[in-house]
Motif scaffolding. Structure first.
Motif: not given
Length: 475
Positions: A285-294
């Protein structure tokens, strides 16, 4: 004459009525005997069903729940209606309006949780999926391991050894005895997260063991000679003998697993080759809710991995030095590359710090041969490309010239050219993120839960079949 005829007929009519009454009496007696026999058959049938129900209460309810849980609303409703109609024909009492599936008692078994890597994040996700499950682990470090699990950890007896978490690699010969010491008798489903010894746990035939395999142990199967070369020459014969015995134990333990789950096609092939077992593939699983662009992009390249030999961080250091690029290394307790002027070795970093580093890097460098590799997808979720060695798990996560650059060989020249190419690559952060979202936590959780539920229902069906066979044999 008419009077004589009437007198002659009357006895015949009276005898006919007497014969009719006798026939009715016989018919009623025959019907009563048939009714009595029918009632006796029904009573015997109900008593037999009562004995089966007393031996294993709730089997039919679980069967109805299993039918209702299958995909397809119409099919599930039809299955429930057929089950209820069958109950009514047998004279069984109607079940409650809502049939509940029995909930299995789940335990999680892990290799040492003494750092924050991909395997540790998988364990954490499985623990969130089953919040009541305890986490049995060989070793645990609250300082460097996943702190969120500290209240649920049950360590092995290895934890009583002073300094065991720091020197866990030297305790490898004790891992088989430690993992077999876990008492798992009170659980129905056991999920192990294996890359060293976790799959070697002991369980009964009434339990189901699902092994999420990150890879068969690399030091035993994939690179034993490279591992021996890191030891002093006098220690190598004894280490080779130990590795031989561990290979025998590791291969035997593969037969204790009911269902293998591989994290990639590379691992699936390794499981088939070394263990002779088939496996399903569920990517981590990849936590895409935590790893976000910015944020803004910085002037550095990033390596996010532990400083162990097979990670080949030296290739990234040399390639960055040749091009005069700045390199940041995150992960591990320290790095021997910190002395290089263009290198900044940060050691252990928090999750938030890792997200910030990935958002600001020019690209992630991934020079190792991995079974899967979660760091490239985490960088893509932050909108940053990857330069990776084009073998192993990177072939399943990096799309050449779309989400990054795949280099053909593990060499300084190849990675130097890969960095040059990625600097001229047109990057679409939104496309990179869409690719990473395919590996989200939600997708992982749904697929793993479906596999666990199917294995659990298989065990229930086996129990039903065994119990019915036993009752029929006892008649």
């Amino acid at each position: 004459m008419q009077l004589l005829n009437q007198r002659a007929v009357r006895p015949q009519q009276s005898g006919g009525r007497r014969r009719t009454r006798a026939d009715d009496l016989l018919r009623r007696r025959r019907d009563r005997r048939a009714d009595r026999r029918r009632r006796e058959r029904i009573g015997r049938s109900r008593r037999r069903r009562g004995r089966v129900g007393a031996c294993h209460a709730g089997f039919r309810a679980r069967r109805a729940a299993a039918l209702c849980s299958r995909p397809g609303g119409a099919g599930s409703a039809a299955a429930l209606r057929r089950t209820l109609a069958c109950r009514q024909r047998r004279g069984d009492p109607a079940p409650s309006r809502r049939v509940r599936r029995p909930i299995p008692r789940v335990a999680i078994v892990s290799d040492p949780l003494v750092q924050r890597g991909g395997a540790e994040r998988v364990v954490q996700t499985i623990a969130e999926l089953y919040p009541e499950a305890p986490v049995f682990t060989l070793l645990y470090s609250e300082r460097s391991g996943p702190r969120e699990l500290r209240q649920r950890i049950i360590p092995s007896w290895l934890a009583a050894i002073p300094g065991a978490a720091r020197r866990h690699r030297w305790l490898l010969p004790l891992y088989p005895a430690a993992v077999e010491s876990f008492d798992l008798r009170g659980y129905d489903v056991i999920i192990s997260s294996h890359h060293t010894a976790a799959k070697g746990l002991l369980r009964s035939a009434g339990q189901v063991h699902i092994c999420y395999c990150h890879t068969p142990m690399r030091a035993l199967w994939e690179r034993p000679h490279e591992e021996l070369a890191t030891l002093a020459a006098p220690l190598r014969p004894a280490a080779a003998l130990l590795m031989q015995r561990l290979r025998v134990w590791d291969a035997a333990c593969a037969q204790r697993v009911d269902h293998f789950v591989a994290n990639s096609e590379t691992t699936r092939r390794r499981i088939a080759k070394h263990y002779g077992r088939e496996s399903a593939v569920i990517p981590p699983p990849i936590d895409v809710s935590r790893f976000t662009p910015g944020g803004s992009v910085g002037d550095y390249y990033l390596v996010a991995s532990r400083p162990v030999p097979y990670k080949r961080i030296d290739l990234a250091v040399a390639a960055a030095a040749r091009l005069g690029r700045r390199l940041v290394i995150a992960g591990g307790a320290g790095s021997s590359f910190a002395r290089e002027p263009h290198v900044e070795a940060l050691g252990h970093v928090s999750d938030d710090e890792l997200v910030t580093l990935m958002r600001g890097c020019r690209a992630l460098l991934f020079p190792q041969l991995e079974d899967f590799g979660m760091a490239p997808l985490e960088a893509m979720a932050c909108g940053r490309p990857v330069v990776a060695y084009g073998r192993g798990g990177a072939l399943e996560t990096v799309i050449h010239r779309r989400t990054g650059i795949l280099v053909d060989e593990q060499s300084v020249d190849a990675f130097t050219e890969g960095i040059r190419q990625v600097e001229h690559l047109a990057i679409d952060p939104a496309a990179l993120r869409r690719h990473a979202e395919r590996f989200s936590v939600e997708n992982f959780a749904a697929r793993l839960r479906a596999l666990v539920d199917a294995a659990w229902m298989e065990i229930l069906e086996h129990h039903v079949t065994s119990e019915v066979t036993r009752v029929n044999a006892a008649r």
